[in-house]
Structure formats: structure tokens, C-alpha cells
Motif scaffolding. Structure first.
Motif, PDB file in Angstrom:
ATOM      1  N   ASN A 121      -4.804   4.055  -1.977  1.00  0.00           N
ATOM      2  CA  ASN A 121      -3.836   3.484  -1.050  1.00  0.00           C
ATOM      3  C   ASN A 121      -3.788   1.956  -1.153  1.00  0.00           C
ATOM      4  O   ASN A 121      -2.718   1.364  -1.252  1.00  0.00           O
ATOM      5  CB  ASN A 121      -4.194   3.900   0.375  1.00  0.00           C
ATOM      6  N   TYR A 122      -4.969   1.322  -1.170  1.00  0.00           N
ATOM      7  CA  TYR A 122      -4.988  -0.138  -1.088  1.00  0.00           C
ATOM      8  C   TYR A 122      -5.000  -0.847  -2.440  1.00  0.00           C
ATOM      9  O   TYR A 122      -4.562  -1.988  -2.534  1.00  0.00           O
ATOM     10  CB  TYR A 122      -6.200  -0.601  -0.279  1.00  0.00           C
ATOM     11  N   PHE A 123      -5.541  -0.195  -3.461  1.00  0.00           N
ATOM     12  CA  PHE A 123      -5.716  -0.906  -4.734  1.00  0.00           C
ATOM     13  C   PHE A 123      -4.787  -0.410  -5.852  1.00  0.00           C
ATOM     14  O   PHE A 123      -4.412  -1.170  -6.721  1.00  0.00           O
ATOM     15  CB  PHE A 123      -7.173  -0.793  -5.221  1.00  0.00           C
ATOM     16  N   GLU A 124      -4.468   0.882  -5.826  1.00  0.00           N
ATOM     17  CA  GLU A 124      -3.645   1.421  -6.919  1.00  0.00           C
ATOM     18  C   GLU A 124      -2.598   2.391  -6.376  1.00  0.00           C
ATOM     19  O   GLU A 124      -2.586   3.573  -6.743  1.00  0.00           O
ATOM     20  CB  GLU A 124      -4.534   2.116  -7.952  1.00  0.00           C
ATOM     21  N   PRO A 125      -1.717   1.904  -5.515  1.00  0.00           N
ATOM     22  CA  PRO A 125      -0.739   2.811  -4.895  1.00  0.00           C
ATOM     23  C   PRO A 125       0.152   3.501  -5.918  1.00  0.00           C
ATOM     24  O   PRO A 125       0.678   4.586  -5.662  1.00  0.00           O
ATOM     25  CB  PRO A 125       0.073   1.890  -3.973  1.00  0.00           C
ATOM     26  N   THR A 149       0.846  -1.204   0.000  1.00  0.00           N
ATOM     27  CA  THR A 149       0.000   0.000   0.000  1.00  0.00           C
ATOM     28  C   THR A 149       0.877   1.247   0.000  1.00  0.00           C
ATOM     29  O   THR A 149       2.035   1.200   0.457  1.00  0.00           O
ATOM     30  CB  THR A 149      -0.915   0.027   1.225  1.00  0.00           C
ATOM     31  N   PHE A 150       0.311   2.314  -0.476  1.00  0.00           N
ATOM     32  CA  PHE A 150       1.112   3.532  -0.608  1.00  0.00           C
ATOM     33  C   PHE A 150       1.593   4.028   0.758  1.00  0.00           C
ATOM     34  O   PHE A 150       2.762   4.345   0.937  1.00  0.00           O
ATOM     35  CB  PHE A 150       0.289   4.624  -1.303  1.00  0.00           C
ATOM     36  N   LEU A 151       0.676   4.085   1.706  1.00  0.00           N
ATOM     37  CA  LEU A 151       1.054   4.691   2.982  1.00  0.00           C
ATOM     38  C   LEU A 151       2.119   3.873   3.695  1.00  0.00           C
ATOM     39  O   LEU A 151       2.973   4.418   4.395  1.00  0.00           O
ATOM     40  CB  LEU A 151      -0.187   4.877   3.859  1.00  0.00           C
ATOM     41  N   ARG A 152       2.093   2.579   3.501  1.00  0.00           N
ATOM     42  CA  ARG A 152       3.127   1.750   4.101  1.00  0.00           C
ATOM     43  C   ARG A 152       4.475   2.058   3.440  1.00  0.00           C
ATOM     44  O   ARG A 152       5.471   2.247   4.097  1.00  0.00           O
ATOM     45  CB  ARG A 152       2.786   0.281   3.901  1.00  0.00           C
ATOM     46  N   SER A 153       4.496   2.161   2.117  1.00  0.00           N
ATOM     47  CA  SER A 153       5.793   2.359   1.453  1.00  0.00           C
ATOM     48  C   SER A 153       6.348   3.759   1.697  1.00  0.00           C
ATOM     49  O   SER A 153       7.550   3.911   1.813  1.00  0.00           O
ATOM     50  CB  SER A 153       5.666   2.072  -0.042  1.00  0.00           C
ATOM     51  N   ALA A 167       5.757  22.468   3.865  1.00  0.00           N
ATOM     52  CA  ALA A 167       5.267  21.801   2.656  1.00  0.00           C
ATOM     53  C   ALA A 167       4.232  22.659   1.946  1.00  0.00           C
ATOM     54  O   ALA A 167       3.348  23.209   2.589  1.00  0.00           O
ATOM     55  CB  ALA A 167       4.676  20.458   3.017  1.00  0.00           C
ATOM     56  N   GLY A 168       4.339  22.742   0.631  1.00  0.00           N
ATOM     57  CA  GLY A 168       3.361  23.502  -0.150  1.00  0.00           C
ATOM     58  C   GLY A 168       2.170  22.656  -0.518  1.00  0.00           C
ATOM     59  O   GLY A 168       1.067  23.164  -0.682  1.00  0.00           O
ATOM     60  N   VAL A 169       2.395  21.354  -0.662  1.00  0.00           N
ATOM     61  CA  VAL A 169       1.311  20.481  -1.112  1.00  0.00           C
ATOM     62  C   VAL A 169       1.171  19.310  -0.141  1.00  0.00           C
ATOM     63  O   VAL A 169       2.162  18.676   0.205  1.00  0.00           O
ATOM     64  CB  VAL A 169       1.612  19.918  -2.514  1.00  0.00           C
ATOM     65  N   VAL A 170      -0.050  19.055   0.260  1.00  0.00           N
ATOM     66  CA  VAL A 170      -0.306  17.889   1.104  1.00  0.00           C
ATOM     67  C   VAL A 170      -1.141  16.909   0.296  1.00  0.00           C
ATOM     68  O   VAL A 170      -2.238  17.252  -0.164  1.00  0.00           O
ATOM     69  CB  VAL A 170      -1.041  18.300   2.397  1.00  0.00           C
ATOM     70  N   LEU A 171      -0.604  15.732   0.093  1.00  0.00           N
ATOM     71  CA  LEU A 171      -1.302  14.735  -0.727  1.00  0.00           C
ATOM     72  C   LEU A 171      -2.262  13.940   0.153  1.00  0.00           C
ATOM     73  O   LEU A 171      -1.842  13.293   1.116  1.00  0.00           O
ATOM     74  CB  LEU A 171      -0.277  13.809  -1.376  1.00  0.00           C
ATOM     75  N   PHE A 172      -3.528  14.028  -0.188  1.00  0.00           N
ATOM     76  CA  PHE A 172      -4.553  13.273   0.540  1.00  0.00           C
ATOM     77  C   PHE A 172      -4.782  11.976  -0.234  1.00  0.00           C
ATOM     78  O   PHE A 172      -5.330  11.987  -1.333  1.00  0.00           O
ATOM     79  CB  PHE A 172      -5.840  14.104   0.625  1.00  0.00           C
ATOM     80  N   VAL A 173      -4.300  10.884   0.319  1.00  0.00           N
ATOM     81  CA  VAL A 173      -4.388   9.605  -0.396  1.00  0.00           C
ATOM     82  C   VAL A 173      -5.616   8.850   0.103  1.00  0.00           C
ATOM     83  O   VAL A 173      -5.709   8.489   1.284  1.00  0.00           O
ATOM     84  CB  VAL A 173      -3.103   8.772  -0.187  1.00  0.00           C
ATOM     85  N   ASP A 174      -6.548   8.640  -0.782  1.00  0.00           N
ATOM     86  CA  ASP A 174      -7.810   8.018  -0.404  1.00  0.00           C
ATOM     87  C   ASP A 174      -7.630   6.513  -0.221  1.00  0.00           C
ATOM     88  O   ASP A 174      -6.638   5.917  -0.656  1.00  0.00           O
ATOM     89  CB  ASP A 174      -8.860   8.309  -1.473  1.00  0.00           C
ATOM     90  N   THR A 175      -8.641   5.914   0.356  1.00  0.00           N
ATOM     91  CA  THR A 175      -8.618   4.479   0.661  1.00  0.00           C
ATOM     92  C   THR A 175      -8.385   3.634  -0.593  1.00  0.00           C
ATOM     93  O   THR A 175      -7.604   2.692  -0.579  1.00  0.00           O
ATOM     94  CB  THR A 175      -9.978   4.103   1.303  1.00  0.00           C
ATOM     95  N   PHE A 176      -9.048   3.983  -1.684  1.00  0.00           N
ATOM     96  CA  PHE A 176      -8.955   3.148  -2.894  1.00  0.00           C
ATOM     97  C   PHE A 176      -7.569   3.234  -3.505  1.00  0.00           C
ATOM     98  O   PHE A 176      -6.978   2.230  -3.908  1.00  0.00           O
ATOM     99  CB  PHE A 176     -10.015   3.575  -3.922  1.00  0.00           C
TER     100      PHE A 176
END
Ligand SMILES: Cc1cc2nc3c(=O)[nH]c(=O)nc-3n(C[C@H](O)[C@H](O)[C@H](O)COP(=O)(O)OP(=O)(O)OC[C@H]3O[C@@H](n4cnc5c(N)ncnc54)[C@H](O)[C@@H]3O)c2cc1C
Ligand code: SF4
Ligand code: SF4
Length: 1012
Positions: free
Chosen positions: A770-774, A742-746, A759-768
Motif C-alpha cells: 500500500n505505502y511503498f509499491e502501490p 498509496t493504493f488504498l487512497r487511489s 465479489a469473488g475475490v477480495v484483495l488484501f493489500v498489505d502495509t508494504f
């Protein structure tokens, strides 16, 4: 006399009518709908009235209708034909069996290029016909504003008129013949008199009767039928004694089809129409004349028509302001303005040569100079700009109807027609009438033919009926003084049938009744319209009668923005929450639907995918809004929002938010569905499948730890079938595959590098993602970094590594109506992101349905000002990049790709929030990449919708409407771009059996072009 004669609109059951539904079901192929929900949905049209039909038949064939008419005749049940139900006067409401021709009787049966005629079934929609005709260089020129939904059957029986009627006439001028069934079952083709020799004896007798009436009333016709270009009230009794300024036939010969035109379904049921076609104008030019006063604009109209324009259409100051307030229209209307005009006239010229309309445009400029208004014309010769401005004008009424509160613009004198020389006086005096009654009207439309649309704002729940009567009396006096027509475009229906006598006199009114009785002696067809009508202000027939109740409701979402009242004179709104709605504003939000039927469209845009796929009224936005409205009024019993009737109406709503943007009055069914689902799950709980999907963010961390186990459903033989039987997930679908990377793990490993105090940009990584298409989130980090941004990844406070739960927008909870759980998720997101927002960071996300909920649903979850501040800083990645690009700040160096074409399918929520332009902009940054946008509605997957076995077929039908054919037709080396997770899955899933296609997120296209 018939069973319905005592009161034209009250149906008296008798003669065994109780088994009507059963008899019809046995005898016809089409849908027989007698349930409370269906009857309620067909109880209204775009008028102020509401009458429950006896039942509804959606016939599959002409034979179905023949059979139904015969059965109804035997049982004494009235019959009411219906197309799109967009009539404004109540033509299509009545206590009858409603026969909805719009679903199946929609074929173009004949086309003769040489003769320039087409034969159509009554349910063919005007735009459908004109799309068919376009390649042949022809069109059917009665261009009503409702062209995307109005059926030819409805247009004929309303004698509809388009913006260009000065050039082409109304329906009566453009219908050549009508094949019809009478209420006694007799069939005939009504057409030119000399072609009716072989008609059956019953028809011969009918024609003799008609001729006798015509001859007897000749003097009365000449005296009392208004001699104006627009007159659609009463029957066209002047077929045999022409009165119209534009004769119905070129040689003034008699055509009996013209008597059926404008008869509002009261004389016969039409099953085929032969229409006269016209060549498509080769060249057009548009002059937009800016006037300092409305009076001056109206006074100029008669001079302008001397230049032989094809249209002269008015847009007044209020309409200009409303259009400028609408993001979709502002730029278009601004192009047409010189300073701050009080009114503009759109003057169109057409011609066979390029020079012809241009010459007349120059004449227009010169004429305005002569009239003392030099420099007042915006010359528009570009076809695209012209079309865009016409769209604003066509949307005029709808724009006006978006007023919140109980006072609404009401149609009852909306289309009086007066001779052009009196137009300015008429407008001026009627405006004074409005003011005397404490209201105002917005003026627009057909100045060329003296038919200006105006709707005073009235509150029908309070004093509206009395004011309507008083204003109608005074308006009618003006119309009489100017020798005009009280009904110049929209017909009689319930609102104006009582005025037929006033307009035509008692003698012709009796003649109309004789005509009705010749055709329909038992009064079976659409009783109470045109003849033997009711009072316009009969409150028992109102949709919102005085004392109308809305059931109290404790809502889960905040609807207070709709809970307001308006000031009829100024349009000013009271503060949110003060409108007196016991349902906290939800009731008033639902009532914003005025039934105009715009959601029954098939052209560009998104709204409404489930209607597009099914063509069922129940599955249109209008059908849903009516169902909710009636549920809130207590019609379906206690706790009706949780009822099966409401659930069935909302079942196929894919929450695409198409209506949020495209419904002219802003009916936001996706949000309403959340509220209704909330009420339902509170009363009945949730099925296991819905619970599993809703709580996905909760169990996702565990599934990602053992992906092989979580993916067994699609790897173990037979498991998919078991999941269908047990849970209702379609076995024909592959579910998204769980990943351990998953993205958040890596990124946890590389956290220090990826985060920064400023930081200028904060990436909000959604559930889908993160888990399916990191890989999409990795691509976003790469692209943003390549463009020089410091990227921080949004995390829940204290949840730095999995399996601590990542942030989630709560979309899956919202989709199940679990608003409290969604609120919890939203609170976590706001708490985690607000500090970033406060220091000026942009919040950037990838999945449209997740990120955009920060700008939409979060604002009605009661999270206060913090949610508002977050919403203002939340962007889809393409919106952010496009914004930076436009500001000249984007330093993103991209190289050409091997692929030269990209086919873009926009997610519905991207379209709803106008983010498609941004997607095209950033794709346009890739050198040499040509981008084509698929003109698609919803892909049909819509979150978990398409995975449900019960929805599989509809889901595929939605995809097959436009998206899949475009994907299949794309060259193998074309990039397919889709930002929605579910859209990508739909494309992959439904191309599995052929040439498999993979769609990718826009950010991955950009990542590839980084050239690393
Ligand atoms: C926003 C808005 C804008 C509009 N703009 C225009 C405009 O520019 N010009 C204009 O003229 N009108 C306009 N209208 C009114 C309306 O859209 C038109 O009259 C339209 O042509 C009606 O088509 P329909 O399919 O909705 O017919 P319906 O409303 O369903 O039916 C109209 C009449 O035809 C009868 N009918 C339908 N099918 C049959 C059949 N097979 N046999 C016999 N009778 C039948 C019905 O009983 C009814 O009396 C507008 C309405 C709205 C809401
Ligand atoms: S939902 Fe919107 S578009 Fe559809 S009929 Fe109602 S107001 Fe019109
Ligand atoms: S949200 Fe989409 S599917 Fe639902 S009613 Fe609106 S347009 Fe139709």
C-alpha cells in the motif's frame, strides 16, 4: 595414569586448567568458545546423551589444533574432535575441549584424476566433495544419508557406511591414508605398511607394538571378530589379519590408516585424508519390489543380492505411511507402490552401458516371478524419479523422528548386522521383543548387507532406560545366535562402548585398551569411547534424564498442539494441551529437535541461511533449538528466555521459515523466535529502532501524508549516517521510499466500481504494498479483472479512506515479539475478512510474509475457529490463479513479452508454504517465457533484518551465496521476478554499484502480458 582415568567422562580440573580459555585465546587464531551457551550447544549430538564440554575451539588452521593439543596435554584436559556432530551414539559428547573442524578446515587440498584420489581436510562435507568431483566423472562412493552435512573426518572416524556399501564398501575400504597428530604431538602419515618406513621413531615403536598385538591375538581375532559385511565396533584390529567379508585392501596388505578409521577420535586427530575415488556410474536402473509382508521382503534379500545390485534398501509400511503423510514425499512414494504393500525393497543396478542395468532389472522381474511374486516390481528407469525416491529413503529416519510427545524412537540397536540368511528371522523375533516391552519399531535401510535400522519408541524421562537395557540384552542374544555384529554402522560412542567386551571378548577388549594406550598413553583423546566406556543407561549422561524439568512459562503463542503424549504401540497422540508441559507445549516443540544436524546443509532449499552464511553452530537451527531447550530447563538462570545468551543465538535468525518446512521434525524457529522475543521485550523492553519498525503500520498513514519529510533520511546529506549512529539503520542502505499515491487512497475513488456485493475475490493489500509499491496492487486488480473476477479491496470495518488505518497482518509486531499488538491487528483482519469468507470469496494477497501469516501465525494467536476458516480461504495471488488455471476456470488472455527469460527468486515464506510451483505455473502462462528458478536460500534482507547496521554484512553474505551471482549473470533483458518486498529491495540495493537490476512482482509480469 592420566588425570581423566578415574571416570572417563568426568573431567577433573587440575594443573592450572582454569586458564585454558585464556591460554588458547592467546595462542590460536580460531574461535575459543567457553561461554555457557557455546558449551551447551556442543553438549549434544544426534544421540540421547548430553555432557558439557570444557570448552570449544573452532580452529582456523591445523596449527591451531597442534597448539591446542599441546596446551591441553600440559593442562591434562581431554580433547574431542568433531565434524558435524551427527553421530548417533554419543561419539562427540564429552567433558573435553571440543575441536570443531567443520567451519574452517574444509578445503580440498589435492586431486589426482589419474590415480583417482583426493586429499581433503577433515571438515570437508561429503556433498561438497562430490560436487567438486562430478565434472570429472568421479565420486566418493560412501553415500551416507547425512551426505549434506557429514564431514569426511567424522565419516572416517565413524567408519561410516552408505546405502551402496555392498558395491563400494565402508570408509575403511575407501580411505587410503590419514595424516594425523597424536596426543603427544607426534605427527605421521598413516597408510600402507610399505609406505611407513620413514615414520618418526615414536611411530616406528607404535607400529611394532601394534604388530605384536596383532600377532599375539591372531587366533582370538579369527574367533571373535564377526565375519559380516558390516562391523564398525571396536578398533579395526583385523587390519593385520583380515576378517571382513570384503577385505580392507584388494591384496589384503596392511594399511595402518584403517586402524584409525572407526577409532572415533580416540587415537589421533586427523588433519588430512587421502581418499580413493570411484567413477560415477554411467547408468542406473531401479526396481521397487512390493512385498505383502515384511518377512517375505527380508527372506528375499539374500536372493536379490545374487543379481549384484549396488543397493537393496528397505522401506517398511510405517515409513511408507509417514512418507505419504508428508506433502513433499507423497507423490514420489505413490509412484513406487503397487496396491498396499507391507514393505518395499529398492533394488538398484548400475552399469557402464545403458543396457547393463536394464538387463539386470529384467532379471529382477524374472526372479521375483520365480519367488512367487509376479507383477511386484515397479521399474524406474528415469533418473529424476529414482533420485526423488532415494531422497525419501534418505529422509527415512528423519521422517520417523517427527513423532510428537516424550516417547521418541531411540537409537541403540539401530544397526545390528546379521548374515542375510537370518535377516527375516531376526526381524521377526526382534519385533516380538519390542512388543513384549510395550513398544514397536520402524524398519528401514540396508537389507543388502543385513543392517536394518530400527528404533523402538522409548520415553527416556520415564521407563526408557530400563526398557533400553532389557531390549538391548535380548537383541544382543539374537545377534550372537546369528553370529552378527552389534554395531554395524553407527559405531560405539557412549551407547555401545560397554558392548565392545560383549562382542569381542575380554581378551580383545584388553588388546583394544593396549592399542589406545600405545597411541594415547595419557588418555587425552575422546576418553570413554570404544575402551573404558560407561554404561549405556547411565542416566546422568542423558539429554532427558528422569525428572528432567522444564521451567513453567506463560506463553504468548498457542503451543498446545505440541503439548501431547504418544502411545508407543500405536503412535496415537493425546489431545492438544494434555502433554504435561509446564511451558504450555513450547518446551516440547523445542525438544522436537533431535540434533540430527540436517539444518547444517548447503544444498537445495532454504534452511538455514544464517548457518550457510556463518557456518557457526550457534547460528544453525539446531544451535538455536538447543539454546532454547537449555534455557527452558533453567540452565541459563531465571527468565533465561529473555537472556543475552538466547538473544545472541536468535539474532541472525531471519525468520525465513525454512526450518518449518525442511527440518524433518518440523522445528519452526521463526515461530519460536516470536515467543522468545516476546519474553525478552517483556523483560527488557524494545530498542527505539525495533519500536519504530514494529509500529510502522500505526504511523504509516502520517508518513504517507508528508512523504518528502518521511524520506528525508535518504535525501538529506548526512541523514543516513545519523540514522545509523542514532537508530542503528545501516547507512549503506536506502530505506523504502514513502509514497503519497498509496493504493488504498487511489482506489477509494473508484471504490464502487471495484467492489461488488457478490465479489469473488477480495484483495488484501498489505502495509508494504500500500505505502511503498502501490503499482503492484493496481496490477493485481488489473490482472484479476482481466481474468473476469470481480475484485473487492479488503478494508477495515468503517475505515474507508485514509488516514483511517488500513488492515495489517501484524507482521512487524510479530517480528519484534509484540504479540499482543499483533493479535489486535489479526483480530481486525479476521473481523473484516470473515464475512467475505463466509460467502465464499477468496482472500488474495501479494506479499508472501503478510498473506501467509494468515495461514500460519494467525492460527497460534488464540483467535479460534474464525482464524482457521480465514486461513483456508487465503491465497497468494499466484496460488489463486494457479488453482483457477488447474481447475480450467482461468480465462486470462496473455500475450508474449519482449523478454523471453525470467529469473525467479522465491521468497522464503513462499518456499515454506510450497507456493513456488504456483508462481512458476502462472509465469508459464506467458507465451514464450522461459522461467528459471534461482536455487537460492534467503535473500538476506528478511524484513528489516538487512537494514540493521549490525546485520548488514551477514545480510550481504546471504545474498552473495546464490541470489546475487545469479542476478548478475542474468542477461540484461532477463526479467528478474521476486514476490517479496524485501527481496526486491535487496536486489536493487546490492546491484546499485554495478549494473542496477530491478526485480518485479509476478503480478506485474502478468499485467505487462495483458497487452494493454
Ligand atoms: C539422520 C541420520 C542419518 C544417518 N545416516 C547414516 C548413514 O547412512 N550411514 C552412516 O554410516 N552413518 C549415518 N549416520 C551417522 C553419522 O551421520 C555419520 O557417522 C557421519 O559420518 C558422521 O559425520 P560427522 O561429520 O557428523 O561426524 P561427527 O559426529 O562430528 O564425528 C564422528 C566421529 O569422528 C570423530 N572425528 C571427527 N573429526 C575428526 C578428526 N578430524 N580427527 C579425528 N576424529 C575425528 C569424532 O570425535 C567422532 O568420534 C546418520 C546420522 C543421522 C542423524
Ligand atoms: S533443527 Fe531440525 S534439522 Fe536441525 S538438527 Fe534439529 S531436528 Fe535436525
Ligand atoms: S527460520 Fe530460517 S534463519 Fe531461522 S532458524 Fe529457521 S531456517 Fe534458520
Amino acid at each position: 595414569m592420566s588425570a581423566v582415568a578415574a571416570h572417563p567422562l568426568v573431567f577433573h580440573p587440575g594443573r592450572g586448567s582454569g586458564d585454558l580459555a585464556a591460554r588458547l585465546s592467546r595462542a590460536v587464531e580460531g574461535d575459543v568458545l567457553f561461554d555457557a551457551g557455546s558449551r551447551a550447544r556442543y553438549a549434544t549430538d544426534a544421540s540421547i546423551y548430553q555432557i558439557d564440554p570444557v570448552g570449544v575451539l573452532v580452529p582456523k588452521s591445523v596449527d591451531d589444533v597442534r597448539t591446542a593439543i599441546a596446551i591441553c596435554r600440559e593442562q591434562g584436559v581431554p580433547v574431542l574432535p568433531r565434524g558435524a556432530g551427527s553421530s548417533q551414539c554419543g561419539q562427540t559428547v564429552g567433558a573435553a575441549l571440543v575441536i570443531d573442524c567443520s567451519k574452517h578446515l574444509a578445503r580440498i587440498n589435492g586431486f589426482d584424476r589419474e590415480a583417482m584420489t583426493a586429499s581433503v581436510e577433515p571438515g570437508v562435507v561429503l556433498d561438497q566433495l562430490n560436487t567438486f568431483l562430478k565434472p570429472h566423472g568421479l565420486w566418493f562412493p560412501v553415500d551416507v544419508s547425512t551426505s549434506a552435512q557429514a564431514t569426511l573426518g567424522g565419516m572416517a572416524d565413524n567408519n561410516s557406511c552408505g546405502s551402496r556399501s555392498i558395491a563400494y564398501g565402508n570408509m575403511v575400504h575407501n580411505v587410503h591414508a590419514i595424516d594425523a597428530v597424536l596426543s603427544d604431538g607426534t605427527e605421521a602419515r598413516f597408510g600402507p605398511e610399505d609406505e611407513m618406513g620413514a615414520a618418526p621413531a615414536r611411530i616406528g615403536e607404535l607400529l611394532r607394538g601394534l604388530r605384536a598385538i596383532g600377532a599375539r591375538e591372531r587366533d582370538e581375532i579369527e574367533r571373535n571378530v564377526p565375519k559380516v559385511l558390516r562391523r564398525v565396533g571396536g578398533y579395526n584390529i583385523d587390519v593385520c589379519c583380515p576378517q571382513s567379508e570384503r577385505p580392507y585392501t584388494a591384496d589384503e596388505s596392511v594399511n595402518y590408516a584403517h586402524l584409525l578409521v572407526g577409532s572415533e577420535g580416540t587415537l589421533a586427530w586427523s588433519h588430512a585424508l587421502t581418499l580413493k575415488l570411484a567413477p560415477l556410474p554411467a547408468h542406473r536402473a531401479l526396481g521397487v519390489v512390493n512385498f505383502p509382508t515384511l518377512y517375505k521382503a527380508m527372506a528375499s534379500a539374500r536372493h536379490l543380492v545374487g543379481l549384484r545390485p549396488s543397493a537393496v534398501e528397505l522401506v517398511d509400511r510405517t515409513m511408507i505411511d509417514l512418507a505419504r503423510g508428508n506433502p513433499a514425499f507423497r507423490a514420489v512414494i505413490d509412484l513406487a507402490l503397487i496396491g498396499e504393500p507391507d514393505a518395499i525393497l529398492l533394488v538398484e543396478f548400475i552399469g557402464d552401458t545403458r543396457e547393463d542395468p536394464l538387463r539386470r532389472l529384467r532379471d529382477l522381474v524374472a526372479l521375483l516371478g520365480d519367488l512367487g511374486l509376479p507383477g511386484s516390481v515397479v521399474e524406474m528407469t528415469d533418473a529424476g524419479a529414482q533420485r526423488a525416491l532415494w531422497d525419501v529413503r534418505k529422509a527415512g529416519l528423519n521422517i520417523m523422528m517427527s513423532l510428537k510427545g516424550d516417547g521418541k524412537p531411540v537409537s541403540f540397536i539401530e544397526d545390528c548386522a546379521v548374515p542375510l540368511e537370518h535377516l527375516a528371522e531376526y526381524v521377526d523375533r526382534l519385533t516380538q521383543v519390542f512388543a513384549r516391552h510395550g513398544t514397536r519399531g520402524t524398519w528401514y535401510a540396508h537389507a543388502s548387507v543385513g543392517t536394518l535400522h530400527v528404533r523402538p519408541i522409548l520415553d527416556m524421562r520415564r521407563d526408557g532406560a530400563a526398557k533400553m537395557r532389557a531390549i538391548a540384552e535380548e537383541a544382543s542374544a539374537l545377534v550372537r545366535e546369528y553370529k552378527g555384529a552389534f554395531s554395524g554402522e553407527h559405531g560405539d560412542g557412549l551407547v555401545r562402548s560397554e558392548w565392545v567386551g560383549w562382542q569381542f571378548g575380554p581378551r580383545l577388549s584388553r588388546a583394544f585398551e593396549e592399542i589406545k594406550d600405545l597411541f594415547d598413553p595419557d588418555g587425552l583423546l575422546n576418553p570413554g569411547k570404544i575402551v573404558r566406556g560407561t554404561k549405556m543407561d547411565d542416566a546422568s549422561l542423558f539429554r532427558f534424564p528422569p525428572g528432567q524439568r522444564t521451567e513453567p512459562l506463560q506463553t504468548a503463542l498457542d503451543w498446545s498442539a505440541w503439548n501431547v503424549q504418544n502411545d508407543a504401540l500405536t503412535g496415537a497422540l493425546t489431545p492438544p494441551g494434555t502433554g504435561g508441559d509446564p511451558a504450555g507445549g513450547f518446551g516440547k516443540a523445542v525438544e522436537m529437535c533431535n540434533n540430527n544436524g540436517h539444518c547444517r546443509k548447503f544444498d537445495a532449499g532454504t534452511m538455514c541461511p544464517s548457518y550457510r552464511a556463518t557456518r557457526d553452530e550457534e547460528h544453525s537451527t539446531r544451535g538455536r533449538a538447543n539454546t532454547l531447550r537449555l534455557a527452558l530447563s533453567g540452565r541459563f538462570g531465571a527468565d533465561a528466555l529473555a537472556s543475552a545468551t538466547v538473544q545472541a543465538a536468535l539474532d541472525l535468525c531471519v525468520s525465513c521459515k525454512g526450518c518449518r518446512r525442511e527440518c524433518p521434525t518440523g522445528v519452526d524457529m521463526a515461530k519460536m523466535k516470536i515467543e522468545a522475543l516476546h519474553q525478552r521485550q517483556r523483560a527488557h523492553g524494545l530498542p527505539l529502532r525495533s519500536r519504530l519498525v514494529a509500529h510502522l503500520p500505526r504511523w504509516a498513514p502520517w508518513a504517507a501524508r508528508v512523504p518528502w519529510l518521511a524520506n528525508l533520511r535518504d535525501t538529506l546529506p548526512g541523514a543516513a549516517r545519523a540514522s545509523e549512529a542514532w537508530l542503528g539503520f545501516s547507512a549503506q542502505r536506502a530505506l523504502p521510499a514513502w509514497r503519497s499515491d498509496t493504493f488504498l487512497r487511489s482506489v477509494a475513488v473508484a471504490r464502487d466500481e471495484a467492489t461488488s456485493a457478490n465479489a469473488g475475490v477480495v484483495l488484501f493489500v498489505d502495509t508494504f504494498t500500500n505505502y511503498f509499491e502501490p503499482e503492484n496492487a493496481h496490477a493485481a486488480v488489473n490482472v484479476l479483472r482481466a481474468a473476469g473476477y470481480r475484485v473487492e479491496v479488503a478494508r477495515a470495518e468503517g475505515a474507508d479512506t485514509e488516514p483511517s488505518r488500513p488492515l495489517c497482518c501484524g507482521r512487524t509486531y510479530l517480528a519484534a515479539g509484540l504479540v499482543d499488538e499483533a493479535k489486535n491487528e489479526a483480530r481486525r483482519v479476521v473481523a473484516a475478512l470473515l464475512p467475505h469468507v463466509e460467502r465464499g470469496a477468496a482472500i488474495v494477497g501479494l506479499e508472501p510474509s503478510c498473506l501467509l501469516s494468515l495461514r500460519d501465525e494467525f492460527l497460534v494467536l488464540g483467535l479460534g475457529d474464525a482464524a482457521q476458516r480465514l486461513a483456508e480461504s487465503a491465497y497468494l495471488i499466484e496460488e489463486f490463479l494457479a488453482r483457477e488455471h488447474q481447475a480450467g476456470r482461468l480465462a486470462l488472455s496473455l500475450a508474449a513479452l519482449p523478454q523471453k527469460h525470467a529469473l525467479l527468486h522465491a521468497h522464503c515464506h513462499q518456499k515454506a508454504f510450497d507456493a513456488v510451483t504456483a508462481t512458476k505455473t502462472v509465469l508459464g502462462l506467458v507465451p514464450g517465457l522461459a522461467v528459471e528458478l534461482v536455487e537460492s536460500s534467503c535473500c538476506g534482507m528478511a524484513g528489516s533484518f538487512g537494514y540493521d547496521a549490525a546485520h548488514y554484512d551477514v545480510s550481504v553474505r546471504m545474498a552473495e551465496l546464490a541470489l546475487l551471482p545469479a542476478v548478475r549473470a542474468a542477461a540484461p533483458d532477463t526479467l528478474i521476478v521476486a514476490d517479496g518486498t524485501s527481496c526486491r529491495h535487496q536486489i536493487a540495493d546490492l546491484t546499485r554499484s554495478g549494473t542496477a537490476r530491478e526485480a518485479i512482482h509476478v503480478v506485474r509480469v502478468l499485467e505487462r502480458a495483458l497487452g494493454r
